[in-house]
Design a protein around this motif. Structure first.
Motif, PDB file in Angstrom:
ATOM      1  N   PRO A 147      -8.731   0.752 -20.361  1.00 19.67           N
ATOM      2  CA  PRO A 147     -10.038   1.316 -19.997  1.00 19.67           C
ATOM      3  C   PRO A 147     -10.662   0.669 -18.767  1.00 19.67           C
ATOM      4  O   PRO A 147     -11.421   1.320 -18.034  1.00 19.67           O
ATOM      5  N   LEU A 148     -10.333  -0.596 -18.506  1.00 16.02           N
ATOM      6  CA  LEU A 148     -10.876  -1.250 -17.305  1.00 16.02           C
ATOM      7  C   LEU A 148     -10.287  -0.645 -16.037  1.00 16.02           C
ATOM      8  O   LEU A 148     -10.981  -0.537 -15.019  1.00 16.02           O
ATOM      9  N   LEU A 149      -9.014  -0.245 -16.100  1.00 21.88           N
ATOM     10  CA  LEU A 149      -8.350   0.360 -14.940  1.00 21.88           C
ATOM     11  C   LEU A 149      -8.516   1.873 -14.887  1.00 21.88           C
ATOM     12  O   LEU A 149      -7.964   2.512 -13.984  1.00 21.88           O
ATOM     13  N   GLY A 150      -9.209   2.446 -15.870  1.00 23.09           N
ATOM     14  CA  GLY A 150      -9.422   3.890 -15.891  1.00 23.09           C
ATOM     15  C   GLY A 150      -8.210   4.670 -16.346  1.00 23.09           C
ATOM     16  O   GLY A 150      -8.030   5.829 -15.962  1.00 23.09           O
ATOM     17  N   LEU A 151      -7.365   4.074 -17.196  1.00 22.55           N
ATOM     18  CA  LEU A 151      -6.154   4.720 -17.702  1.00 22.55           C
ATOM     19  C   LEU A 151      -6.247   4.865 -19.213  1.00 22.55           C
ATOM     20  O   LEU A 151      -7.031   4.186 -19.886  1.00 22.55           O
ATOM     21  N   THR A 152      -5.411   5.742 -19.758  1.00 25.10           N
ATOM     22  CA  THR A 152      -5.409   5.961 -21.207  1.00 25.10           C
ATOM     23  C   THR A 152      -4.625   4.891 -21.942  1.00 25.10           C
ATOM     24  O   THR A 152      -5.026   4.434 -23.008  1.00 25.10           O
ATOM     25  N   SER A 153      -3.492   4.464 -21.379  1.00 24.34           N
ATOM     26  CA  SER A 153      -2.674   3.430 -22.018  1.00 24.34           C
ATOM     27  C   SER A 153      -1.831   2.724 -20.970  1.00 24.34           C
ATOM     28  O   SER A 153      -1.460   3.304 -19.951  1.00 24.34           O
ATOM     29  N   ILE A 154      -1.510   1.444 -21.259  1.00 28.97           N
ATOM     30  CA  ILE A 154      -0.633   0.633 -20.409  1.00 28.97           C
ATOM     31  C   ILE A 154       0.353  -0.086 -21.321  1.00 28.97           C
ATOM     32  O   ILE A 154      -0.046  -0.957 -22.110  1.00 28.97           O
ATOM     33  N   LEU A 155       1.631   0.260 -21.227  1.00 26.80           N
ATOM     34  CA  LEU A 155       2.659  -0.378 -22.043  1.00 26.80           C
ATOM     35  C   LEU A 155       3.275  -1.587 -21.357  1.00 26.80           C
ATOM     36  O   LEU A 155       3.843  -2.444 -22.024  1.00 26.80           O
ATOM     37  N   ALA A 156       3.206  -1.654 -20.034  1.00 26.50           N
ATOM     38  CA  ALA A 156       3.765  -2.794 -19.295  1.00 26.50           C
ATOM     39  C   ALA A 156       2.939  -3.025 -18.038  1.00 26.50           C
ATOM     40  O   ALA A 156       2.528  -2.077 -17.372  1.00 26.50           O
ATOM     41  N   LEU A 157       2.708  -4.302 -17.747  1.00 32.50           N
ATOM     42  CA  LEU A 157       1.916  -4.691 -16.579  1.00 32.50           C
ATOM     43  C   LEU A 157       2.608  -5.856 -15.891  1.00 32.50           C
ATOM     44  O   LEU A 157       2.843  -6.904 -16.512  1.00 32.50           O
ATOM     45  N   GLY A 158       2.964  -5.662 -14.621  1.00 34.17           N
ATOM     46  CA  GLY A 158       3.647  -6.696 -13.855  1.00 34.17           C
ATOM     47  C   GLY A 158       2.840  -7.109 -12.643  1.00 34.17           C
ATOM     48  O   GLY A 158       2.171  -6.291 -12.017  1.00 34.17           O
ATOM     49  N   PHE A 159       2.931  -8.402 -12.316  1.00 30.83           N
ATOM     50  CA  PHE A 159       2.238  -8.967 -11.149  1.00 30.83           C
ATOM     51  C   PHE A 159       3.291  -9.314 -10.099  1.00 30.83           C
ATOM     52  O   PHE A 159       4.197 -10.095 -10.365  1.00 30.83           O
ATOM     53  N   LYS A 160       3.147  -8.743  -8.909  1.00 28.42           N
ATOM     54  CA  LYS A 160       4.142  -8.913  -7.853  1.00 28.42           C
ATOM     55  C   LYS A 160       3.970 -10.257  -7.146  1.00 28.42           C
ATOM     56  O   LYS A 160       2.952 -10.933  -7.280  1.00 28.42           O
ATOM     57  N   LYS A 161       5.003 -10.614  -6.381  1.00 26.66           N
ATOM     58  CA  LYS A 161       5.013 -11.914  -5.713  1.00 26.66           C
ATOM     59  C   LYS A 161       3.972 -12.001  -4.603  1.00 26.66           C
ATOM     60  O   LYS A 161       3.517 -13.094  -4.274  1.00 26.66           O
ATOM     61  N   GLN A 162       3.623 -10.891  -4.013  1.00 28.30           N
ATOM     62  CA  GLN A 162       2.641 -10.883  -2.928  1.00 28.30           C
ATOM     63  C   GLN A 162       1.226 -10.573  -3.421  1.00 28.30           C
ATOM     64  O   GLN A 162       0.421  -9.992  -2.703  1.00 28.30           O
ATOM     65  N   SER A 163       0.946 -10.961  -4.662  1.00 28.17           N
ATOM     66  CA  SER A 163      -0.374 -10.683  -5.235  1.00 28.17           C
ATOM     67  C   SER A 163      -1.310 -11.847  -4.940  1.00 28.17           C
ATOM     68  O   SER A 163      -1.300 -12.870  -5.621  1.00 28.17           O
ATOM     69  N   ASP A 164      -2.128 -11.699  -3.896  1.00 26.17           N
ATOM     70  CA  ASP A 164      -3.069 -12.751  -3.509  1.00 26.17           C
ATOM     71  C   ASP A 164      -4.302 -12.779  -4.419  1.00 26.17           C
ATOM     72  O   ASP A 164      -4.888 -13.840  -4.636  1.00 26.17           O
ATOM     73  N   LYS A 165      -4.679 -11.630  -4.941  1.00 25.08           N
ATOM     74  CA  LYS A 165      -5.898 -11.539  -5.757  1.00 25.08           C
ATOM     75  C   LYS A 165      -5.703 -12.058  -7.181  1.00 25.08           C
ATOM     76  O   LYS A 165      -6.688 -12.278  -7.892  1.00 25.08           O
ATOM     77  N   PHE A 166      -4.439 -12.227  -7.612  1.00 25.01           N
ATOM     78  CA  PHE A 166      -4.172 -12.600  -9.010  1.00 25.01           C
ATOM     79  C   PHE A 166      -3.396 -13.913  -9.136  1.00 25.01           C
ATOM     80  O   PHE A 166      -2.757 -14.151 -10.157  1.00 25.01           O
ATOM     81  N   THR A 167      -3.444 -14.761  -8.104  1.00 21.14           N
ATOM     82  CA  THR A 167      -2.678 -16.012  -8.152  1.00 21.14           C
ATOM     83  C   THR A 167      -3.203 -16.955  -9.237  1.00 21.14           C
ATOM     84  O   THR A 167      -2.425 -17.571  -9.970  1.00 21.14           O
ATOM     85  N   GLU A 168      -4.513 -17.065  -9.351  1.00 22.66           N
ATOM     86  CA  GLU A 168      -5.107 -17.966 -10.349  1.00 22.66           C
ATOM     87  C   GLU A 168      -4.819 -17.486 -11.772  1.00 22.66           C
ATOM     88  O   GLU A 168      -4.532 -18.291 -12.662  1.00 22.66           O
ATOM     89  N   THR A 169      -4.902 -16.189 -11.995  1.00 28.88           N
ATOM     90  CA  THR A 169      -4.632 -15.651 -13.331  1.00 28.88           C
ATOM     91  C   THR A 169      -3.167 -15.842 -13.710  1.00 28.88           C
ATOM     92  O   THR A 169      -2.855 -16.160 -14.853  1.00 28.88           O
ATOM     93  N   ILE A 170      -2.252 -15.664 -12.750  1.00 27.38           N
ATOM     94  CA  ILE A 170      -0.818 -15.841 -13.027  1.00 27.38           C
ATOM     95  C   ILE A 170      -0.527 -17.289 -13.384  1.00 27.38           C
ATOM     96  O   ILE A 170       0.205 -17.574 -14.345  1.00 27.38           O
ATOM     97  N   GLU A 171      -1.113 -18.229 -12.624  1.00 28.45           N
ATOM     98  CA  GLU A 171      -0.898 -19.656 -12.907  1.00 28.45           C
ATOM     99  C   GLU A 171      -1.476 -20.054 -14.262  1.00 28.45           C
ATOM    100  O   GLU A 171      -0.959 -20.959 -14.921  1.00 28.45           O
ATOM    101  N   ALA A 172      -2.548 -19.405 -14.677  1.00 26.47           N
ATOM    102  CA  ALA A 172      -3.168 -19.736 -15.966  1.00 26.47           C
ATOM    103  C   ALA A 172      -2.421 -19.122 -17.142  1.00 26.47           C
ATOM    104  O   ALA A 172      -2.367 -19.706 -18.232  1.00 26.47           O
TER     105      ALA A 172
END
Length: 283
Positions: free
Chosen positions: A165-190
């Motif tokens: 619901p945060l992303l405006g979708l009905t369902s998410i079965l898989a979520l991947g973070f790419k290597k060039q993700s600058d906005k999600f570096t802190e979340t990935i490390e945590a």
């Protein structure tokens, strides 16, 4: 009473059930369970970061068309002439359909198909899978893929309920973070320390060696091209020595026999009776 003559009745032979034999994998792969505290921590960090980034998919509103009478059409035409500027203002305030920020969207892999493609290309740093995926076969192949690419992956309950619901979708079965993700570096490390390691038998003995190979390859790639061409023979001899010394120890590996499965296609299939043709009655 109708009497059946001898020799006219025929017995229908029962059809043989077709059985197909196939080879099955002897290993059973399962996602490791994550503790309740770690689960809440992962979901909370994801929720906070997505809200902070503001990534969302906006869909165009669907308008229902209704049949209008002549009087309603006349009233609508009269009202439209008077309310033209108001409609233009509302359209300007409405956001365009699609993702709010495409650059941030490209840093994520959403969905099973997109995640598998990203894993095959070795583009992911972290993979999260929802536990509510049914059947489990949809996400089970991601265990071997993520282990082969040495990407941490885990099954998180209530992932789809909180993130979709945060992303405006009905369902998410898989979520991947790419290597060039600058906005999600802190979340990935945590999140990475909270995810347990996957168990795949034929990748356990390669964990230390893959790191060694990666270090040697990175050091060799940093050399200039001219020196690499001049010292080509020396590098090849060094590589041969390394491969001989770094051969995997297969003493701990135990070979498993293949399983043979017998499958019956459509075992609960019920055949419908043939339709009776309707006779055309003559007047």
């Amino acid at each position: 009473m109708s009497v059946i003559q001898q020799g006219t009745a025929t017995l229908r032979k029962a059809k043989k059930i077709t059985v197909k034999t196939c080879l099955d994998n002897p290993f059973v792969f399962q996602w490791k369970t994550i503790d309740g505290k770690d689960m809440h921590f992962i979901l909370q960090t994801l929720e906070e970061r997505i809200k902070h980034v503001g990534l969302k998919k906006i869909e165009s509103p669907r308008k229902k068309k209704r049949s209008l009478t002549k009087k309603q059409m006349e009233r609508k035409c009269d009202a439209s002439t008077n309310e033209l500027p108001k409609e233009e203002e509302t359209e300007s305030h409405q956001q365009k359909p699609g993702w709010t920020d495409i650059s941030i969207r490209r840093q994520l892999a959403i969905g099973v198909n997109e995640v598998t493609k990203a894993l095959e290309r070795n583009e992911l740093l972290l993979l999260l899978v929802c536990k509510s995926a049914k059947p489990a076969m949809i996400t089970s192949h991601l265990i071997e893929l993520s282990a082969s690419r040495a990407t941490p992956a885990g099954q998180v309950p209530r992932l789809s309920e909180t993130v979709a619901p945060l992303l405006g979708l009905t369902s998410i079965l898989a979520l991947g973070f790419k290597k060039q993700s600058d906005k999600f570096t802190e979340t990935i490390e945590a999140i990475i320390p909270k995810i347990p390691a996957l168990e795949v038998p034929w990748f356990q003995y390669r964990s230390e060696e893959s790191v060694a190979y990666a270090d040697t390859d990175s050091s060799e790639n940093e050399e200039p091209d001219e020196l690499a061409e001049a010292l080509g023979d020396e590098l090849t001899s060094q590589k041969r020595k390394r491969t001989e010394s770094n051969q995997p120890d297969l003493s701990n590996v135990i070979l498993q026999p293949l399983k043979i499965k017998k499958l019956v296609p459509n075992p609960n299939k019920i055949k419908k009776p043939p339709r009776k043709k309707k006779k055309a009655f003559s007047a």
